[in-house]
Every structure is written in C-alpha cells, then in structure tokens.
Scaffold this active site. Structure first.
Site, PDB file in Angstrom:
ATOM      1  CD  GLU A  78      27.904  41.840  30.419  1.00  0.00           C
ATOM      2  OE1 GLU A  78      27.071  41.467  29.568  1.00  0.00           O
ATOM      3  OE2 GLU A  78      27.673  42.761  31.230  1.00  0.00           O
ATOM      4  CD  GLU A 182      29.102  46.384  31.210  1.00  0.00           C
ATOM      5  OE1 GLU A 182      27.915  46.061  31.028  1.00  0.00           O
ATOM      6  OE2 GLU A 182      30.052  45.883  30.586  1.00  0.00           O
TER       7      GLU A 182
END
Length: 188
Positions: A78, A182
């Site tokens: 991220e 994810e």
C-alpha cells in the site's frame, strides 16, 4: 519459520510464498519513525534506497538459511496509503514514479544480482490506481524487465469497474500478470 515448515510439509504440492514490506527502519525514513507519513530518505540510487533494497536481499538470505524460499516480493505494501494514513500506521509512501525509480536503480538490480529467483511485484495497492501505476513503472522497458506482475487489493473495487482497471492494464501489459494479494471480509 516453524509454521511455514509445517505448512510446507502438509502441502501436497509446493507452496508459492510472497512477502510484502510494510515499512523500512525509521533511520532511513524521512520522518525518522517506522510509523506515520514518510518516504525513504533521499533519492533512488543513494545509500538509503540501496540499503532498503539490501534489506530485501538479507530477508531472503535469512529465510533461505531455514530452507524457506519466496516465489515473489512486492516493492511496498500500500504505497499510496503512506500519504493518507493515521499516525500509527507503518508504511512507506511511494508514488508510481518513485517506485519506478527505486526498482530501476536499486531493488531490481539487487534482486537480479542476488542468488534468489524471487520475482518482483509492483503496486500492491488498490486497483483504482490501474492502469496509471502500470503505465508509469512498466512503461519503462528497463524497469519492466525486473517486474513479473502487479499485486492488487480489492477494498475499493466497487468504485472502479474491472474493465477500466484490470482489463485495461492487461491489454497494455499482457506479459505481466495481475494477482489479488490482499482482501478481507466486512471492509464496507
């Protein structure tokens, strides 16, 4: 490592493990902490970026000593969350251009020189950032040769249709795979 050994022993076929870093040590981050908004100090190609790339290799080396190998690593978990996170969230902020530069000058060459056959994945963030992220990183032929595929998260999927993100990216870069890395239930 013992849990991984048990899982590997129980599996009827080889497992493909991948790793994704959340943050670098505070001493090489711009904010001096492993948490909060921060980038790697300096610029790609400098001692901080080379040190972070070497951390990847050291990680792979140490696991290999215990007969655990990784099929792939991502350049950063991220990377855009680092721009918007709460103060206690451990991440490093990267734009697509910064990740491209880090891969081109530091991480890509470090992995290529290493004895590990570990593949490199980029993005490892929301698919809303596609195809832009892929265009920036994979649009450079030298950087693209270090990258096997794109890691994607699903949390913001309702915002952007798959045709505008996944399909568009696949059409632009058919030699690089897309892999969801994810997700969780109950995010919204």
């Amino acid at each position: 490592i013992p849990v991984l050994h048990r899982a590997l022993a129980m599996s009827k076929r080889p497992l493909s493990l991948f790793a994704s870093p959340w943050t670098a040590p505070g001493w090489i981050r711009s904010n001096g902490d492993v948490r909060g908004k921060g980038t790697l100090k300096g610029q790609a190609g400098d001692k901080y970026h080379q040190t972070w790339a070497n951390y990847f290799i050291k990680f792979l080396d140490e696991y290999a000593k215990h007969n655990v190998t990784f099929w792939a690593v991502t350049a950063q978990n991220e990377p855009l969350a680092g721009l918007f996170t709460p103060p206690q969230f451990p991440t490093i902020a990267f734009t697509a251009a910064q990740q491209w530069d880090f891969i081109l000058r530091d991480l890509g060459p470090a992995l290529a020189r290493s004895p590990h056959r570990t593949q490199l994945l980029i993005l490892d963030d929301q698919r809303i950032h596609l195809p832009h992220w892929a265009k920036v990183v994979l649009g450079n032929a030298t950087a693209a040769r270090y990258v096997a595929g794109l890691a994607v998260h699903w949390y913001l999927d309702p915002i952007v249709p798959p045709g505008c993100s996944l399909e568009a990216t696949h059409k632009l870069f058919p030699d690089h795979f897309l892999l969801y890395t994810e997700a969780c239930s109950g995010f919204f």
